[in-house]
Design a protein around this motif. Structure first.
Motif, mmCIF file in Angstrom:
data_model
loop_
_atom_site.group_PDB
_atom_site.id
_atom_site.type_symbol
_atom_site.label_atom_id
_atom_site.label_comp_id
_atom_site.label_asym_id
_atom_site.label_seq_id
_atom_site.Cartn_x
_atom_site.Cartn_y
_atom_site.Cartn_z
ATOM 1 N N THR A 1 0.837 -1.190 0.000
ATOM 2 C CA THR A 1 0.000 0.000 0.000
ATOM 3 C C THR A 1 0.880 1.251 0.000
ATOM 4 O OG1 THR A 1 -0.082 -0.230 2.392
ATOM 5 C CG2 THR A 1 -1.935 -1.091 1.148
ATOM 6 N N HIS A 2 0.270 2.387 -0.328
ATOM 7 C CA HIS A 2 1.028 3.641 -0.370
ATOM 8 C C HIS A 2 0.242 4.740 0.342
ATOM 9 C CE1 HIS A 2 4.261 2.165 -2.928
ATOM 10 N NE2 HIS A 2 3.337 1.528 -3.613
ATOM 11 N N PHE A 3 -0.143 4.459 1.570
ATOM 12 C CA PHE A 3 -0.874 5.436 2.362
ATOM 13 C C PHE A 3 0.089 6.364 3.095
ATOM 14 C CE2 PHE A 3 -0.372 1.445 4.654
ATOM 15 C CZ PHE A 3 0.309 1.854 5.786
ATOM 16 N N TYR A 4 1.376 6.097 3.024
ATOM 17 C CA TYR A 4 2.367 6.910 3.736
ATOM 18 C C TYR A 4 3.365 7.506 2.744
ATOM 19 C CZ TYR A 4 4.772 2.391 3.331
ATOM 20 O OH TYR A 4 5.304 1.213 2.863
ATOM 21 N N ILE A 5 4.098 8.509 3.213
ATOM 22 C CA ILE A 5 5.036 9.258 2.374
ATOM 23 C C ILE A 5 6.457 8.766 2.636
ATOM 24 C CG2 ILE A 5 5.993 11.552 1.885
ATOM 25 C CD1 ILE A 5 3.262 12.679 2.918
ATOM 26 N N GLU A 6 7.199 8.505 1.573
ATOM 27 C CA GLU A 6 8.595 8.089 1.693
ATOM 28 C C GLU A 6 9.478 9.156 1.036
ATOM 29 O OE1 GLU A 6 9.179 3.482 1.633
ATOM 30 O OE2 GLU A 6 7.705 3.960 0.082
ATOM 31 N N GLU B 1 10.415 8.630 10.606
ATOM 32 C CA GLU B 1 9.356 7.993 11.390
ATOM 33 C C GLU B 1 8.170 7.618 10.505
ATOM 34 O OE1 GLU B 1 9.398 6.900 14.347
ATOM 35 O OE2 GLU B 1 11.266 7.795 15.063
ATOM 36 N N GLU B 2 7.850 8.460 9.551
ATOM 37 C CA GLU B 2 6.728 8.174 8.651
ATOM 38 C C GLU B 2 6.973 6.872 7.883
ATOM 39 O OE1 GLU B 2 3.280 9.511 5.944
ATOM 40 O OE2 GLU B 2 4.016 10.434 7.786
ATOM 41 N N SER C 1 -11.411 11.326 6.789
ATOM 42 C CA SER C 1 -10.167 11.528 6.040
ATOM 43 C C SER C 1 -9.307 10.275 6.052
ATOM 44 C CB SER C 1 -9.373 12.701 6.635
ATOM 45 O OG SER C 1 -10.093 13.906 6.519
ATOM 46 N N MET C 2 -9.187 9.636 7.206
ATOM 47 C CA MET C 2 -8.392 8.411 7.312
ATOM 48 C C MET C 2 -8.962 7.318 6.418
ATOM 49 S SD MET C 2 -7.888 8.555 11.433
ATOM 50 C CE MET C 2 -7.516 6.809 11.568
ATOM 51 N N ASN C 3 -10.282 7.192 6.426
ATOM 52 C CA ASN C 3 -10.929 6.158 5.622
ATOM 53 C C ASN C 3 -10.708 6.417 4.132
ATOM 54 O OD1 ASN C 3 -12.551 3.860 5.157
ATOM 55 N ND2 ASN C 3 -14.377 5.122 4.930
ATOM 56 N N GLU C 4 -10.873 7.664 3.725
ATOM 57 C CA GLU C 4 -10.713 8.009 2.310
ATOM 58 C C GLU C 4 -9.289 7.771 1.811
ATOM 59 O OE1 GLU C 4 -11.986 12.052 2.227
ATOM 60 O OE2 GLU C 4 -14.131 11.561 2.044
ATOM 61 N N LYS C 5 -8.318 7.881 2.722
ATOM 62 C CA LYS C 5 -6.919 7.739 2.316
ATOM 63 C C LYS C 5 -6.344 6.353 2.604
ATOM 64 C CE LYS C 5 -6.123 12.688 2.596
ATOM 65 N NZ LYS C 5 -5.364 13.814 3.166
ATOM 66 N N PRO D 1 3.574 11.215 10.825
ATOM 67 C CA PRO D 1 3.805 12.654 11.045
ATOM 68 C C PRO D 1 3.811 13.523 9.793
ATOM 69 C CG PRO D 1 5.799 11.374 11.473
ATOM 70 C CD PRO D 1 4.686 10.401 11.319
ATOM 71 N N LEU D 2 4.254 12.983 8.667
ATOM 72 C CA LEU D 2 4.230 13.779 7.441
ATOM 73 C C LEU D 2 2.828 13.876 6.863
ATOM 74 C CD1 LEU D 2 7.456 12.738 5.460
ATOM 75 C CD2 LEU D 2 7.131 14.643 7.039
ATOM 76 N N SER D 3 2.120 12.776 6.905
ATOM 77 C CA SER D 3 0.746 12.744 6.383
ATOM 78 C C SER D 3 -0.224 13.503 7.272
ATOM 79 C CB SER D 3 0.279 11.293 6.238
ATOM 80 O OG SER D 3 1.127 10.567 5.373
ATOM 81 N N LYS D 4 0.190 13.758 8.530
ATOM 82 C CA LYS D 4 -0.644 14.451 9.514
ATOM 83 C C LYS D 4 -1.922 13.660 9.832
ATOM 84 C CE LYS D 4 2.207 17.939 9.570
ATOM 85 N NZ LYS D 4 3.169 18.083 10.689
#
Length: 564
Positions: free
Chosen positions: A2-7, A50-51, A309-313, A334-337
């Motif tokens: 999945t790609h729900f987080y930022i790298e 951390e993200e 917002s969490m569900n949509e992403k 932390p980056l995705s807030k």
């Protein structure tokens, strides 16, 4: 994956990360403004790492049978995290060695500097290497427990999917379910005991490397437990034995009468009364999300917007399945807030509570995201669990969204309050068991099982008849992932539960004021001490006999009101 987080970094190119650390380490700091800018740059780097680390951990927990997820997670454990710990220590030294640190505003930076000094004192390069081995053992634990399934009535189920049958009104059915789960753990006992033997040895060595007498003392420093001691935990255990254990036994006796059995066996503890069926607050995960959103909106529209917002992403993984690790957690990105919720829903009342509980953590993360120092956006577990456990209680008067029938609503509320009384002794058993393990690091697996049983007999209810099933009781600790993954993380649940009861007591008297105080306290993050955070919530950071006796009296009276 999945790609729900930022790298922001390619973790397969660790030199890129090391260069970023070296740049900070070599950067001159000659003015106060430069120091603040340097701290901001370090904070940005920390958040980027951390993200991605959190994202990779979540991927592995969601797919513990995925080779790719495991390899990436183990790369983080073996390469990225040791580097991160090493340079974090070096940067901490650079900060504390600077004479400019004394010019930082103490009203803002007091807790920050206190934590940095503690981190310096507890760090050891030898322990970084040991922690790589420790992480590998924990990964083995999740692989073993995540792979456990049983055949129940012709269907292959995970242990999480089996739990709804613990409540079944049919005694034979719930006995079979509990037996399958307990025996499945026993089949893995040898492997899990070996893992724990190795963990205890490694962890004791970590304490020795810092000239501490035991790992318990090491972890109290690691967890920054500045506001209470190991002796306070033992006193808390005694207070709960004195005031909660008898109440739990009283309620279990009442429950035995409700379910109509002659002896109260391990498979009777969660059974619904005769003539009733298991509570089913939702049929699908979408329904669970939507109804939870409705409840949160009545408390504060900001809360429901966060869940949406969490569900949509794609930041919710709620359903149990084979190959998914057990348990549940919320992980901040932390980056995705935003935050990610992981759980193993099987359409039970407990699943509803779990989502509300984890949303408490997400709300906490959201409320403290404006703290100017990134370290302050990482709340100590005693306030993190206060956020989640309070959310369970603050939503109770909205549970008719899930339970339209008044009888079912009353049952759900009764279960919640009884569940607190049921949990508190269990929580202290897990805590005190870990104290014993690490105070006596040379114990055997057999002694470990026996001691767990003895502590349970001392602190928890003795009303359950374990005859012929003593081995189940002795090995129950193996299903507590905290003991393996995050040792000594359990007393926080007990402390926070006592705080949450105080918040709920306020809420019953003045809902709006209690909610505003709750939000104000959470917004502080870790910028203030635990007593100050609790004070901002309008409650006491106090787990004395007097407080526990008072709260148990309150709980009994609340249960009586529900029964009317």
């Amino acid at each position: 994956m999945t790609h729900f987080y930022i790298e922001k970094f390619d973790f397969n190119q660790p030199k890129e990360i090391e260069d970023a650390f070296k740049q900070l380490l070599d950067q001159p700091i000659q003015t106060l403004d430069q120091l603040k800018s340097w701290l901001k740059q370090q904070s940005d780097l920390d958040e980027a790492l951390e993200e991605a680390l959190s994202g990779h951990y979540i991927d592995f927990q969601c797919q513990s049978d995925s080779r790719k997820a495991k390899e990436r997670f183990e790369h983080d454990q073996n390469v990225i995290e040791p580097m991160y710990k090493k340079y974090d220590f070096l940067l901490t030294n650079k900060l504390l060695d600077s004479p400019l640190v004394n010019q930082l505003n103490s009203d803002i930076y007091e807790q920050f500097i206190k934590r940095k000094k503690n981190a310096k004192n507890i760090f050891s390069l030898e322990n970084v290497d040991l922690e790589v081995k420790e992480d590998a053992l924990v990964t083995q634990y999740f692989e073993i427990t995540g792979s456990i399934t049983v055949i129940f009535e012709g269907e292959e189920l995970t242990l999480s999917q089996l739990t709804p049958y613990y409540e079944d009104a049919n005694r034979n059915k719930r006995e079979k379910a509990v037996t399958l789960a307990a025996e499945a753990i026993l089949l893995k006992e040898k492997d899990l005991q070996v893992i724990m033997d190795q963990l205890v040895k490694l962890r004791h060595q970590k304490a020795m490397n810092r000239n501490l007498s035991n790992y318990r003392d090491y972890m109290f420093k690691k967890y920054e437990r500045f506001d209470y001691t190991a002796e306070d935990c033992k006193q808390l255990a005694e207070s709960i034995r004195k005031y909660v254990k008898p109440l739990k036994e009283k309620l279990q006796k009442k429950h035995q009468q409700e379910i109509g059995v002659d002896t109260y066996k391990p498979w009777d503890r969660y059974a619904v009364p005769i003539g009733q069926s298991t509570l089913k607050p939702f049929k699908t995960s979408n329904e669970l999300i939507e109804k939870t959103r409705t409840i949160l909106n009545k408390l504060d529209p900001r809360f429901s917007h966060l869940l949406t917002s969490m569900n949509e992403k794609g930041m919710l993984d709620l359903n149990s399945r084979k190959g998914k690790s057990p348990g549940g957690f919320c992980s901040a990105l932390p980056l995705s807030k935003l935050s990610f919720i992981f759980m193993n829903a099987s359409k039970t009342h407990d699943d509803m509570i779990t989502l509300i509980h984890e949303m408490g953590h997400c709300i906490h993360n959201d409320l403290m995201k404006d703290q100017p120092i990134s370290d302050y956006r990482e709340a100590p577990m005693e306030s993190a669990e206060l956020a989640s456990m309070s959310m369970e209680l603050l939503t109770m008067d909205q549970w008719n969204t899930f339970y339209e029938k008044k009888t079912e609503l009353k049952r759900a509320m009764t279960m919640q309050l009884r569940g607190i009384i049921d949990f508190l002794p269990q929580g202290m058993v897990i805590d005190q068991f870990q104290h014993w393990m690490y105070e006596n690091p040379k114990h055997s697996a057999q002694e470990r099982n026996k001691q767990y049983q003895e502590i349970a007999k001392q602190l928890d209810s003795n009303y359950v008849d374990w005859s012929n099933y003593e081995k189940w009781q002795q090995t129950a600790w193996m299903r507590v992932l905290h003991i393996f993954e995050v040792p000594f993380y359990y007393i926080e649940y007990v402390i926070a539960q006592l705080g949450a009861l105080q918040i709920y007591k306020q809420y019953r008297e003045n809902p709006q004021q209690a909610l505003e105080r709750y939000k104000s306290a959470l917004a502080l993050g870790s910028s203030k001490s635990l007593p100050e955070v609790y004070e901002a919530a309008g409650i006491r950071f106090d787990f004395s006999e007097t407080t526990i006796k008072e709260l148990m009296t309150f709980l009994e009276s609340e249960l009586e009101v529900i029964d009317l």
